[in-house]
Design a protein around this motif. Sequence first.
Motif, short mmCIF file in Angstrom:
data_model
loop_
_atom_site.label_atom_id
_atom_site.label_comp_id
_atom_site.label_asym_id
_atom_site.label_seq_id
_atom_site.Cartn_x
_atom_site.Cartn_y
_atom_site.Cartn_z
N PHE A 1 9.09 8.78 -2.17
CA PHE A 1 7.80 8.12 -2.02
C PHE A 1 7.98 7.07 -0.93
O PHE A 1 8.79 6.16 -1.06
CB PHE A 1 7.38 7.46 -3.34
N VAL A 2 7.23 7.19 0.15
CA VAL A 2 7.39 6.29 1.29
C VAL A 2 6.80 4.92 0.94
O VAL A 2 5.60 4.79 0.70
CB VAL A 2 6.73 6.87 2.55
N LYS A 3 7.65 3.93 0.92
CA LYS A 3 7.25 2.59 0.47
C LYS A 3 6.28 1.94 1.44
O LYS A 3 5.38 1.19 1.04
CB LYS A 3 8.49 1.73 0.29
N ILE A 4 6.43 2.19 2.75
CA ILE A 4 5.52 1.63 3.74
C ILE A 4 4.25 2.48 3.76
O ILE A 4 4.30 3.67 4.09
CB ILE A 4 6.16 1.59 5.14
N ASN A 5 3.14 1.89 3.39
CA ASN A 5 1.86 2.60 3.40
C ASN A 5 0.76 1.56 3.61
O ASN A 5 1.05 0.39 3.82
CB ASN A 5 1.67 3.41 2.12
N TRP B 1 8.78 1.82 -10.49
CA TRP B 1 8.95 2.84 -11.52
C TRP B 1 7.84 3.91 -11.44
O TRP B 1 8.07 5.07 -11.74
CB TRP B 1 8.99 2.21 -12.91
N ASP B 2 6.65 3.48 -11.01
CA ASP B 2 5.57 4.45 -10.83
C ASP B 2 5.87 5.39 -9.66
O ASP B 2 5.54 6.58 -9.70
CB ASP B 2 4.24 3.73 -10.59
N ARG B 3 6.48 4.83 -8.60
CA ARG B 3 6.87 5.69 -7.46
C ARG B 3 7.90 6.72 -7.89
O ARG B 3 7.84 7.89 -7.51
CB ARG B 3 7.40 4.84 -6.31
N ARG B 4 8.89 6.27 -8.69
CA ARG B 4 9.91 7.21 -9.16
C ARG B 4 9.29 8.30 -10.04
O ARG B 4 9.68 9.48 -9.97
CB ARG B 4 10.99 6.46 -9.96
N ALA B 5 8.32 7.91 -10.87
CA ALA B 5 7.66 8.89 -11.75
C ALA B 5 6.90 9.93 -10.92
O ALA B 5 6.91 11.13 -11.24
CB ALA B 5 6.72 8.17 -12.71
N MET B 6 6.25 9.47 -9.84
CA MET B 6 5.53 10.41 -8.96
C MET B 6 6.49 11.38 -8.29
O MET B 6 6.21 12.57 -8.14
CB MET B 6 4.73 9.63 -7.92
N GLU B 7 7.64 10.86 -7.85
CA GLU B 7 8.65 11.72 -7.23
C GLU B 7 9.09 12.82 -8.20
O GLU B 7 9.21 13.99 -7.82
CB GLU B 7 9.85 10.88 -6.79
N ILE C 1 6.32 11.71 0.39
CA ILE C 1 4.94 11.63 -0.07
C ILE C 1 4.43 10.23 0.27
O ILE C 1 5.14 9.24 0.03
CB ILE C 1 4.82 11.93 -1.59
N VAL C 2 3.23 10.14 0.86
CA VAL C 2 2.73 8.83 1.27
C VAL C 2 1.21 8.79 1.19
O VAL C 2 0.53 9.74 1.58
CB VAL C 2 3.20 8.48 2.70
N PRO C 3 0.65 7.69 0.65
CA PRO C 3 -0.79 7.48 0.74
C PRO C 3 -1.13 6.76 2.04
O PRO C 3 -0.44 5.82 2.43
CB PRO C 3 -1.09 6.58 -0.46
#
Length: 317
Positions: A89-93, A104-110, A132-134
């Motif tokens: 999950f790309v942290k920069i968005n 933890w939500d990013r890890r769950a999405m991954e 994955i990035v919004p």
Amino acid sequence: MNNYNEASQFIYTYAFREEERSLCNLEMRALFGMESPNYILKSTTKIEPSRSPFIKERIDVMYEGDELSDILAQVGQLDVGDATFKIIFVKINDLDEANKIEYWDRRAMEREIGECIDGEADMHHPDFIFGIVPFGGRWYFGPYMVGEAVWLHHVKKPRSYSTALSTRVARAVANIAVPNPEGVRAIDPCCGIGTVLVEALSMGINIVGRDINPLVVIGSRENIAHFGFEGDVKKGPIQEITETYDVAIIDMPYNLFTHATREDQFDIIKHARRCTKKLVVVTIEPIDHMLEENGFEIIDRCITKKGTFKREILVCE
């Protein structure tokens, strides 16, 4: 990997210090024809992330949708065969603070995306990495690539002096001058110890160098060879250049090694006009009038800072 065609859209993330913003934006405009107010940009132009000192990551867009559920529905088509994969999950968005997705939500999405892919996940040594990035109100998914700080490898040179451009700035300047190296012939006619030459050559840019100081010519050749590149560096003034080039890069001489008066600077610009269509010039003094008097039009510019020391970078045609 099955079910993957060459991407036509790319998401780039950026990392830079605030004092580098002006330089980074100029490089963005040169490479992509636009800039982003955030640290993320979407373009149809494909650039290797390691080319830029500011690009951190790239996603080659494979799937997109309005919601994460749209991505989940599409990644089920992805078959990596016997290969392993990892989701990042790309942290920069560009999500605002109120909608930021926590760790933890990013890890769950991954994990959720990974469970939809026909293949084996490997968090440590995967064959494929997907991102994955919004961005811009939509979600994007595709092969992920992280940039390498190539310019850092060129910091320690056999020959150097304190007033030379940093390798980071020199790399950006080379990109600004030659955003697409294909078929472009470039020259650095006041190359000094070759900081720009090294960065340009490392990116496959066809560039030659020249300087009037025999000692720095020797130093430039030594630096180029030290990093395993081949480059032509001649001793002589810009006045002796007889060939024409698509672009010239000039870090205007001002230091004790190659002192230049205002008359000398004017003469350098005059002869640059004779031998090139496009000029990217780095200067610590205002030279707009010199450029205009010699027939150049300034089409873009920025300021780069190091503490209280400022340089201006001008793009001219």
